[in-house]
Motif scaffolding. Structure first.
Motif, PDB file in Angstrom:
ATOM      1  N   CYS A   1      62.274  62.702  33.157  1.00 21.23           N
ATOM      2  CA  CYS A   1      60.931  62.681  33.751  1.00 21.23           C
ATOM      3  C   CYS A   1      60.268  61.320  33.559  1.00 21.23           C
ATOM      4  O   CYS A   1      60.644  60.540  32.686  1.00 21.23           O
ATOM      5  CB  CYS A   1      60.053  63.767  33.126  1.00 21.23           C
ATOM      6  SG  CYS A   1      60.696  65.442  33.343  1.00 21.23           S
ATOM      7  N   ALA A   2      59.272  61.067  34.377  1.00 25.41           N
ATOM      8  CA  ALA A   2      58.498  59.825  34.286  1.00 25.41           C
ATOM      9  C   ALA A   2      57.048  60.130  34.613  1.00 25.41           C
ATOM     10  O   ALA A   2      56.729  61.152  35.246  1.00 25.41           O
ATOM     11  CB  ALA A   2      59.048  58.764  35.230  1.00 25.41           C
TER      12      ALA A   2
ATOM     13  N   TYR B   1      53.704  59.087  36.658  1.00 25.43           N
ATOM     14  CA  TYR B   1      53.321  58.399  37.892  1.00 25.43           C
ATOM     15  C   TYR B   1      51.805  58.328  37.994  1.00 25.43           C
ATOM     16  O   TYR B   1      51.109  59.260  37.585  1.00 25.43           O
ATOM     17  CB  TYR B   1      53.846  59.151  39.118  1.00 25.43           C
ATOM     18  CG  TYR B   1      55.343  59.119  39.302  1.00 25.43           C
ATOM     19  CD1 TYR B   1      55.936  58.294  40.262  1.00 25.43           C
ATOM     20  CD2 TYR B   1      56.178  59.916  38.527  1.00 25.43           C
ATOM     21  CE1 TYR B   1      57.311  58.281  40.443  1.00 25.43           C
ATOM     22  CE2 TYR B   1      57.557  59.905  38.692  1.00 25.43           C
ATOM     23  CZ  TYR B   1      58.123  59.082  39.653  1.00 25.43           C
ATOM     24  OH  TYR B   1      59.480  59.061  39.828  1.00 25.43           O
TER      25      TYR B   1
ATOM     26  N   LYS C   1      62.435  61.924  37.827  1.00 26.35           N
ATOM     27  CA  LYS C   1      62.826  60.693  38.494  1.00 26.35           C
ATOM     28  C   LYS C   1      63.778  61.021  39.638  1.00 26.35           C
ATOM     29  O   LYS C   1      64.608  61.925  39.519  1.00 26.35           O
ATOM     30  CB  LYS C   1      63.520  59.738  37.514  1.00 26.35           C
ATOM     31  CG  LYS C   1      62.604  59.173  36.442  1.00 26.35           C
ATOM     32  CD  LYS C   1      63.384  58.229  35.554  1.00 26.35           C
ATOM     33  CE  LYS C   1      62.499  57.655  34.452  1.00 26.35           C
ATOM     34  NZ  LYS C   1      63.269  56.754  33.563  1.00 26.35           N
TER      35      LYS C   1
ATOM     36  N   CYS D   1      55.588  54.620  39.739  1.00 24.51           N
ATOM     37  CA  CYS D   1      56.293  55.113  38.549  1.00 24.51           C
ATOM     38  C   CYS D   1      56.033  54.133  37.413  1.00 24.51           C
ATOM     39  O   CYS D   1      56.322  52.940  37.530  1.00 24.51           O
ATOM     40  CB  CYS D   1      57.791  55.230  38.830  1.00 24.51           C
ATOM     41  SG  CYS D   1      58.759  55.853  37.438  1.00 24.51           S
TER      42      CYS D   1
ATOM     43  N   GLU E   1      51.827  55.340  45.209  1.00 22.57           N
ATOM     44  CA  GLU E   1      52.492  56.068  44.128  1.00 22.57           C
ATOM     45  C   GLU E   1      53.259  55.054  43.313  1.00 22.57           C
ATOM     46  O   GLU E   1      53.989  54.225  43.860  1.00 22.57           O
ATOM     47  CB  GLU E   1      53.425  57.144  44.679  1.00 22.57           C
ATOM     48  CG  GLU E   1      54.115  57.948  43.577  1.00 22.57           C
ATOM     49  CD  GLU E   1      54.941  59.102  44.122  1.00 22.57           C
ATOM     50  OE1 GLU E   1      54.328  60.093  44.556  1.00 22.57           O
ATOM     51  OE2 GLU E   1      56.179  58.995  44.123  1.00 22.57           O
TER      52      GLU E   1
ATOM     53  N   ASP F   1      59.977  51.358  41.765  1.00 19.06           N
ATOM     54  CA  ASP F   1      58.868  52.117  41.183  1.00 19.06           C
ATOM     55  C   ASP F   1      57.721  52.366  42.159  1.00 19.06           C
ATOM     56  O   ASP F   1      56.833  53.174  41.864  1.00 19.06           O
ATOM     57  CB  ASP F   1      58.307  51.381  39.955  1.00 19.06           C
ATOM     58  CG  ASP F   1      59.293  51.347  38.798  1.00 19.06           C
ATOM     59  OD1 ASP F   1      60.218  52.177  38.796  1.00 19.06           O
ATOM     60  OD2 ASP F   1      59.145  50.487  37.908  1.00 19.06           O
TER      61      ASP F   1
END
Length: 632
Positions: A588-589, A591, A625, A601, A599, A234
């Protein structure tokens, strides 16, 4: 509170059911290794000895060396990001940025390495470096110290809550036959938790309550903080580099407290065989594979081998334990070397046992250990730690310290082994059986001297298998970044952003004004601010979206609103129609980018108001992602 499941939920359910329903267990169902497992362990050791072309694993030192006096400390300081401490021309501010994030026990570990390095310099008649405490007393660093002190006060409050909990409560005994539970706390540095536990262990009432380890593995409960769980994949590479530096410091402090003396080894230069698959460094394999598949994170050959074994091998009785045909294995290896990359190799006629033997051969013939020459002995030393939580603490930090190719390859291997264990009823390979077979292949390597096979056979086999089974069982937990390291990374980034403000007060005030004006200010009259979220979903969607925050808002709520407004909208739908009529949408995620993080996630369970307060200068993006290999 969330429960971190161990690697195979099916095996967990079977184990819990077995505790309460079965009548005297058969030998192959026992939690401890039975005679068959032990025989398999030493048979595997003998196979490694013969196949590797040397007979004394314990004394092989041709391919490795221990560092000279002072060299280990110098390398340690470099790996921890503190090489400036021994540099004559370094600025005070270069050192204090990292040191200001450390806890008291972590700073003491740094000081011990510096003292050891200083002693080695005196023996060689060289001027010693400055003391860490001198750096903190420098006037230029005083601006940072109040923040650092505040962080330490918070840590003390957290440790106080840990200290108030007796050992018997932290590891409760349940009714006979019920599975045990352990609470896995990550808000407090692992070394500071060890300080508290060691103090408690000395109390008379706790000595009487210490239970004996019976070999069964408990259910581990990991309370989820409001910022969610952060997994290794992540974070950005720049932040992961800082995580590794801080993890090394905390691991070293933990080793000091537990009196684990581990020597780091360096792999000497070895002649790389003229091969395309076996005996080739992981980095070289990935470099070749990424030319055809840029997103791959583990070697393509290993992916193909594991995929075949998952389809054809997990139900085979005795898989991994039953040896394949040596003549067939040799021919199979030669055939793979010449035809794998051409695409002409077929797995149709391959025996699962031969493929399993190839898997073990691939792992042990890597030029450097999969667990690395630097940390292999530290992984092995985990077997000497008494407390389960501290074993997991050490393994968690060691996983973070592995280079990315090694870590990804190890995860793919452990995921496969977990699937083997989950099919125990068919293949008769329980967790102990798999662990005892695989332990020699990971912990014995001719590049690093090992004490694994010294002493009483049963005791050492059990300890080696114990570390292996912890890696298999708790892999999901071990591949997360503890909360205290995330807090330290945020503090480190904040201090790094401020370091240039020390040189000129006028510039400092100007930068502070710019920073204050540019960040979004919460409305003092409103407890529920709004955030503007930027959307960058490939070529499908771009733009912005407004989202109203409240105390219960989570990342999953924001993503649900995004799906309704942009992806599933009747007028603006972005899904792709499948042949069966179903619609698939981009994965999608959310961030967070910038501020005190590179960065990140976000976990879908992240509470967004807490995130906003933790990093008000950060921006939020919705992005696709990345396509990882095998779920990594």
């Amino acid at each position: 509170m969330s429960v971190e499941p161990w690697a195979s939920p099916q095996d967990q359910a079977a184990a819990e059911l077995a505790h309460t329903t079965r009548t005297p267990p058969s030998e192959d169902q026992e939690q401890h290794p039975d005679k068959l497992c032990l025989d398999s362990f030493w048979s595997e050791v003998e196979t490694i000895r013969q196949g590797s072309g040397y007979t004394d694993l314990d004394c092989t030192r041709r391919d490795s060396r221990q560092s000279e006096e002072g060299e280990q400390e110098e390398q340690w300081l470099a790996d921890a990001g503190l090489s400036n401490l021994i540099s004559e021309d370094s600025e005070d501010v270069d050192n204090v940025v990292l040191l200001s994030t450390l806890t008291r026990t972590q700073a003491a570990a740094v000081q011990r390495r510096l003292d050891s390095y200083t002693l080695s310099l005196r023996k060689r008649n060289k001027p010693p470096p400055r003391d860490v405490r001198d750096i903190f007393n420098s006037p230029i660093t005083q601006t940072l110290l109040p923040d650092s002190q505040h962080s330490e006060d918070l840590a003390k409050d957290s440790m106080a809550s840990v200290a108030k909990t007796p050992l018997s409560a932290m590891a409760p005994e349940h009714q006979r036959g019920a599975p045990k539970e352990e609470f896995f706390i990550t808000d407090v540095a692992y070394c500071e938790q060890a300080v508290i536990l060691l103090k408690q262990a000395k109390l008379p009432q706790n000595n009487a309550l210490c239970r004996k380890e019976d070999g069964t593995l408990p259910r581990v409960i990991c309370p989820k903080c409001r910022l969610g769980v952060t997994r290794i994949q992540d974070l950005s590479h720049s932040d992961m580099k800082k995580v590794r530096q801080l993890a090394l410091i905390d691991m070293t402090a933990l080793c000091d407290l537990l009196e684990l003396e581990v020597k780091r080894h360096k792999t000497g230069k070895r002649k790389i065989p003229e091969s395309t698959l076996f005996g080739v460094p992981l980095g070289s394999l990935l470099e070749t594979d990424q030319k055809t598949k840029p997103s791959t994170s583990i070697p393509l050959f290993l992916q193909a081998l594991l995929s075949f074994l998952e389809k054809k091998g997990v139900d085979s009785e005795g898989i991994l334990r039953v040896p394949g045909s040596q003549s067939r294995i040799k021919l199979l290896q030669q055939h793979l070397e010449t035809t794998f990359y051409s695409g002409h190799f077929s797995w149709d006629e391959v025996s699962p046992n031969d493929a399993a033997a190839l898997l073990k051969k691939f792992i042990r013939e890597l030029p450097a250990p999969l667990l690395t020459a630097e940390y292999l002995n530290t992984f092995s030393a985990v077997r000497d730690i008494t407390e389960l939580k501290q074993k997991l603490h050490m393994l968690n930090l060691l996983i973070l310290l592995l280079p990315e190719p090694n870590r990804n390859t190890l995860k793919a291997l452990l995921e496969f082994l977990s699937k083997v264990v989950s099919r125990e009823k068919r293949n008769r390979m329980n967790l102990w059986a798999v662990a005892t077979i695989m332990a020699p292949n990971l912990f014995l390597h001719k590049a690093v001297p090992s004490r694994l096979t010294e002493g009483a056979e049963k005791g050492h086999a059990e300890k080696a298998a114990d570390v292996m089974r912890l890696l298999i069982r708790y892999q999901d937990l071990l591949w997360t970044i503890p909360n205290f390291l995330m807090s330290q990374v945020r503090k480190l980034n904040e201090n790094s952003n401020r370091r240039y403000q020390f040189y000129d007060r006028r510039i400092k005030n100007l930068l502070r004004k710019i920073s204050t004006d540019s960040r979004e200010k919460p409305d003092k009259n409103s407890l529920e601010p709004r955030r503007t979220v930027k959307i960058q979903v490939g070529d499908l969607v771009s733009g912005t979206m407004e989202f109203q925050l409240n105390i219960n808002s989570r990342a999953s709520d924001l993503l649900a609103q995004f799906h309704r407004q942009f992806l599933r909208s009747p007028d603006n739908g972005k899904g792709k129609m499948r042949r069966n009529g179903s619609v698939v949408y981009p994965d999608c995620a959310l961030y967070e980018v910038g501020g005190n993080i590179g960065e990140h996630c976000l976990d879908p369970d992240t509470h967004l108001l807490d995130l906003y307060n933790s990093n008000p200068a950060g921006e939020w993006f919705i992005k696709m992602k990345p396509n990882g290999s095998r779920g990594l």
